[in-house]
Design an enzyme around this catalytic site. Structure first.
Site, PDB file in Angstrom:
ATOM      1  N   GLY A 198       0.837  -1.218   0.000  1.00  0.00           N
ATOM      2  CA  GLY A 198       0.000   0.000   0.000  1.00  0.00           C
ATOM      3  C   GLY A 198       0.859   1.250   0.000  1.00  0.00           C
ATOM      4  N   ASP A 253       0.120  -8.868   2.011  1.00  0.00           N
ATOM      5  CA  ASP A 253      -0.873  -7.954   1.426  1.00  0.00           C
ATOM      6  C   ASP A 253      -1.936  -8.804   0.730  1.00  0.00           C
ATOM      7  OD1 ASP A 253      -0.444  -4.625   0.509  1.00  0.00           O
ATOM      8  OD2 ASP A 253      -2.135  -5.794  -0.224  1.00  0.00           O
ATOM      9  N   LEU A 258      -3.781  -7.549  -1.655  1.00  0.00           N
ATOM     10  CA  LEU A 258      -3.911  -6.935  -2.997  1.00  0.00           C
ATOM     11  C   LEU A 258      -5.307  -6.368  -3.256  1.00  0.00           C
ATOM     12  CD1 LEU A 258      -1.834  -9.466  -5.174  1.00  0.00           C
ATOM     13  CD2 LEU A 258      -1.060  -7.329  -4.089  1.00  0.00           C
ATOM     14  N   ASN A 276      -6.184  -3.417  -2.441  1.00  0.00           N
ATOM     15  CA  ASN A 276      -6.080  -1.989  -2.770  1.00  0.00           C
ATOM     16  C   ASN A 276      -4.665  -1.673  -3.245  1.00  0.00           C
ATOM     17  OD1 ASN A 276      -6.941   0.644  -3.019  1.00  0.00           O
ATOM     18  ND2 ASN A 276      -6.404   1.189  -0.912  1.00  0.00           N
ATOM     19  N   ASP A 304      -4.966 -12.947   3.078  1.00  0.00           N
ATOM     20  CA  ASP A 304      -6.075 -12.156   3.620  1.00  0.00           C
ATOM     21  C   ASP A 304      -6.073 -12.390   5.129  1.00  0.00           C
ATOM     22  OD1 ASP A 304      -9.677 -11.896   2.951  1.00  0.00           O
ATOM     23  OD2 ASP A 304      -8.400 -11.121   4.560  1.00  0.00           O
ATOM     24  N   PHE A 336      -0.168  -2.102   8.720  1.00  0.00           N
ATOM     25  CA  PHE A 336      -0.876  -1.087   7.918  1.00  0.00           C
ATOM     26  C   PHE A 336      -2.195  -1.639   7.369  1.00  0.00           C
ATOM     27  CE2 PHE A 336       2.379   2.061   7.723  1.00  0.00           C
ATOM     28  CZ  PHE A 336       3.597   1.407   7.666  1.00  0.00           C
ATOM     29  N   SER A 341      -4.593   7.096  13.596  1.00  0.00           N
ATOM     30  CA  SER A 341      -4.921   8.294  12.819  1.00  0.00           C
ATOM     31  C   SER A 341      -5.370   9.421  13.727  1.00  0.00           C
ATOM     32  CB  SER A 341      -6.053   7.949  11.833  1.00  0.00           C
ATOM     33  OG  SER A 341      -6.598   9.115  11.271  1.00  0.00           O
ATOM     34  N   TYR A 382     -14.786   3.977  10.158  1.00  0.00           N
ATOM     35  CA  TYR A 382     -13.333   3.924   9.937  1.00  0.00           C
ATOM     36  C   TYR A 382     -12.616   4.501  11.159  1.00  0.00           C
ATOM     37  CZ  TYR A 382      -8.763   5.692   8.781  1.00  0.00           C
ATOM     38  OH  TYR A 382      -7.430   5.995   8.835  1.00  0.00           O
ATOM     39  N   LYS A 434     -10.111   2.735  14.388  1.00  0.00           N
ATOM     40  CA  LYS A 434      -8.793   3.174  14.871  1.00  0.00           C
ATOM     41  C   LYS A 434      -8.834   3.346  16.392  1.00  0.00           C
ATOM     42  CE  LYS A 434      -6.682   3.127  10.982  1.00  0.00           C
ATOM     43  NZ  LYS A 434      -5.693   2.041  10.738  1.00  0.00           N
ATOM     44  N   GLY A 454     -19.282  15.567   7.738  1.00  0.00           N
ATOM     45  CA  GLY A 454     -18.313  14.767   8.511  1.00  0.00           C
ATOM     46  C   GLY A 454     -16.949  15.406   8.600  1.00  0.00           C
TER      47      GLY A 454
HETATM   48  C1  WQD Z   1      -8.557  17.068   3.427  1.00  0.00           C
HETATM   49  C2  WQD Z   1      -9.275  18.393   3.243  1.00  0.00           C
HETATM   50  C3  WQD Z   1     -11.597  18.178   2.666  1.00  0.00           C
HETATM   51  C4  WQD Z   1     -11.028  16.452  -1.301  1.00  0.00           C
HETATM   52  C5  WQD Z   1      -9.021  11.528   5.800  1.00  0.00           C
HETATM   53  C6  WQD Z   1      -9.183  10.543   6.929  1.00  0.00           C
HETATM   54  C7  WQD Z   1      -7.843  10.318   7.566  1.00  0.00           C
HETATM   55  C8  WQD Z   1      -6.893   9.832   6.526  1.00  0.00           C
HETATM   56  C9  WQD Z   1      -6.728  10.920   5.471  1.00  0.00           C
HETATM   57  C10 WQD Z   1      -6.776   7.479   6.035  1.00  0.00           C
HETATM   58  C11 WQD Z   1     -10.678  18.382   3.847  1.00  0.00           C
HETATM   59  C12 WQD Z   1     -10.807  18.849   1.546  1.00  0.00           C
HETATM   60  C13 WQD Z   1     -10.805  16.970  -0.034  1.00  0.00           C
HETATM   61  C14 WQD Z   1     -11.554  17.287  -2.315  1.00  0.00           C
HETATM   62  C15 WQD Z   1     -11.596  19.115  -0.763  1.00  0.00           C
HETATM   63  N1  WQD Z   1      -7.390   8.648   5.931  1.00  0.00           N
HETATM   64  N2  WQD Z   1     -11.075  18.283   0.212  1.00  0.00           N
HETATM   65  N3  WQD Z   1     -11.811  18.600  -2.010  1.00  0.00           N
HETATM   66  O1  WQD Z   1     -10.632  14.062   5.455  1.00  0.00           O
HETATM   67  O2  WQD Z   1      -8.605  15.244   6.443  1.00  0.00           O
HETATM   68  O3  WQD Z   1      -8.635  12.761   6.334  1.00  0.00           O
HETATM   69  O4  WQD Z   1      -8.041  11.111   4.894  1.00  0.00           O
HETATM   70  O5  WQD Z   1      -5.766   7.197   6.611  1.00  0.00           O
HETATM   71  O6  WQD Z   1      -7.967   9.344   8.584  1.00  0.00           O
HETATM   72  O7  WQD Z   1     -10.050  11.086   7.893  1.00  0.00           O
HETATM   73  O8  WQD Z   1      -8.394  14.078   4.246  1.00  0.00           O
HETATM   74  O9  WQD Z   1      -7.723  14.543   1.934  1.00  0.00           O
HETATM   75  O10 WQD Z   1     -10.092  13.720   2.364  1.00  0.00           O
HETATM   76  O11 WQD Z   1      -9.464  16.035   3.002  1.00  0.00           O
HETATM   77  O12 WQD Z   1     -11.846  20.312  -0.507  1.00  0.00           O
HETATM   78  O13 WQD Z   1     -11.783  16.878  -3.487  1.00  0.00           O
HETATM   79  O14 WQD Z   1      -9.449  18.616   1.843  1.00  0.00           O
HETATM   80  O15 WQD Z   1     -12.860  18.815   2.836  1.00  0.00           O
HETATM   81  O16 WQD Z   1     -10.931  19.667   4.382  1.00  0.00           O
HETATM   82  P1  WQD Z   1      -9.174  14.126   5.655  1.00  0.00           P
HETATM   83  P2  WQD Z   1      -8.932  14.535   2.805  1.00  0.00           P
END
Ligand code: WQD
Length: 341
Positions: free
Chosen positions: A10, A31, A33, A35, A58, A81, A125, A150, A154, A298
């Protein structure tokens, strides 16, 4: 020393495998596979010249996990991971997330509990903090009710490890709470695999820059922040990978004070969505087509790390700036585009 990296093909797992190999560790990748692809192994070899052992397993299949650990008695540590990580998908398919992210963790810990001594690094996270009340966020900020299955996996994962470590002194664990990983290895041999429409900001930015996406929507321009858009702590994936090696060595060298420790892994700097877009425009020299639209349900408004504990106790600090991370993300995007034609 043999280290197992689950989810090692990943995004973060592959970069961590490279850093482990550079430090002389023997890496075995597990892994499924779901993703990723085996092609990632070629990228790792291109960088380090060493092909990690790879087994397609798996981790939901308990007997396969037991069999793997029987065949690899000399495992010194596990960096875990392997998990499903799409926030939106977790809302639609909660049971898939609880089975895949929690069930597999339990099977791994059961195997490690049988050993004399085991080091375990858990991929957690900053999601566990929800919208923290105080910035920057320290490790003792309260864990808030998860906004998604999700995020809940965590939180539950951390609790399972903590409770297991209390009664299993053989297991020494560190949970790393990632902020927002981005970018790619500077060689552009490995990076974030573009499968489907990106949920995360940075791959959407680079795909828009590459013309794959017509326009990027900025989710919300009316937050009470400087420019009205959300703030996050974007950390270069190579810096994040190095944090895993430092954390693992802390455990292998017996330097940990408790047998369960938690560290934030971020840069300590917050960047808004518009600042990320401006960073892309600086490093690429291209104007990005974006439109400010409604808020994404969210989303929290602001999250960036207090990295004092990682800096002073772990002895790790992020080195790359937002522009350097964005440059690596853009180089990777161009490489992927060239290969896909
Ligand atoms: C970042 C900012 C969006 C896309 C999530 C998970 C976290 C981790 C990382 C897994 C936000 C804005 C996004 C777009 C936008 N996941 N945005 N337009 O939500 O902070 O974190 O992903 O490990 O655990 O919660 O990351 O990159 O989705 O968003 O404006 O097309 O970018 O609203 O403010 P996020 P993100």
């Amino acid at each position: 020393m043999k280290i197992v990296v689950t989810g090692g093909l990943g995004f973060i797992g592959s970069h961590t495998t490279v850093e482990l190999q550079k430090k002389g560790f023997e890496v075995v990748i597990i892994d499924d596979l779901s993703n990723s692809t085996e092609k990632v192994l070629d990228g790792i070899v291109a960088i380090t010249g060493k092909r990690p052992e790879f087994e397609k397993i798996d981790l939901k299949e308990k007997s396969k996990v037991e069999d793997f650990f029987k065949r690899h008695q000399d495992i010194a540590g596990v960096i875990h991971f392997a998990a499903s990580k799409a926030v939106g998908e977790s809302v639609e398919k909660p049971l898939l997330y609880y089975e895949n992210n929690i069930g597999t963790l339990v099977y791994l810990l059961k195997e490690l509990s049988k050993k004399q001594r085991a080091s375990f690094i858990f991929s957690s996270s900053c999601t566990v903090y929800g919208q923290a009340d105080k910035m920057p966020i320290t490790e003792d900020a309260p864990v808030k009710a998860a906004e998604s299955p999700y995020g809940n996996t965590k939180q539950i994962g951390e609790e399972i490890i903590q409770e297991t470590c209390k009664v299993t002194p053989a297991i020494n664990a560190i949970a790393l709470r990632y902020f927002n990983p981005m970018g790619a290895h500077p060689s552009a041999e490995i990076g974030e695999l573009p499968i489907g429409v990106p949920q995360n900001l940075v791959p959407f930015v680079t795909q828009t820059g590459a013309g794959i996406r017509e326009q990027i929507s900025v989710f919300g321009g009316d937050y009470p922040t400087e420019d009205g858009t959300c703030i996050r702590d974007y950390i270069h994936v190579v810096d994040l990978a190095k944090a895993h090696v430092v954390a693992l060595e802390r455990l292998l060298d017996g330097k940990n004070e408790e047998n369960y420790e938690v560290f934030n892994v971020g840069t300590g700097k917050g960047s808004s969505v518009l600042e990320v877009i401006q960073s892309f425009e600086r490093v690429s020299g291209k104007k990005l087509n974006y439109k400010i639209v409604g808020r994404r349900p969210g989303d929290i408004m602001t999250a960036y790390a207090d990295t004092t504990k990682a800096n002073e106790v772990l002895g790790w600090k992020a080195e790359s700036s937002l522009d350097e991370a964005m440059k690596s993300a853009w180089l990777w995007e161009q490489r992927v585009r060239k290969e896909s034609v």
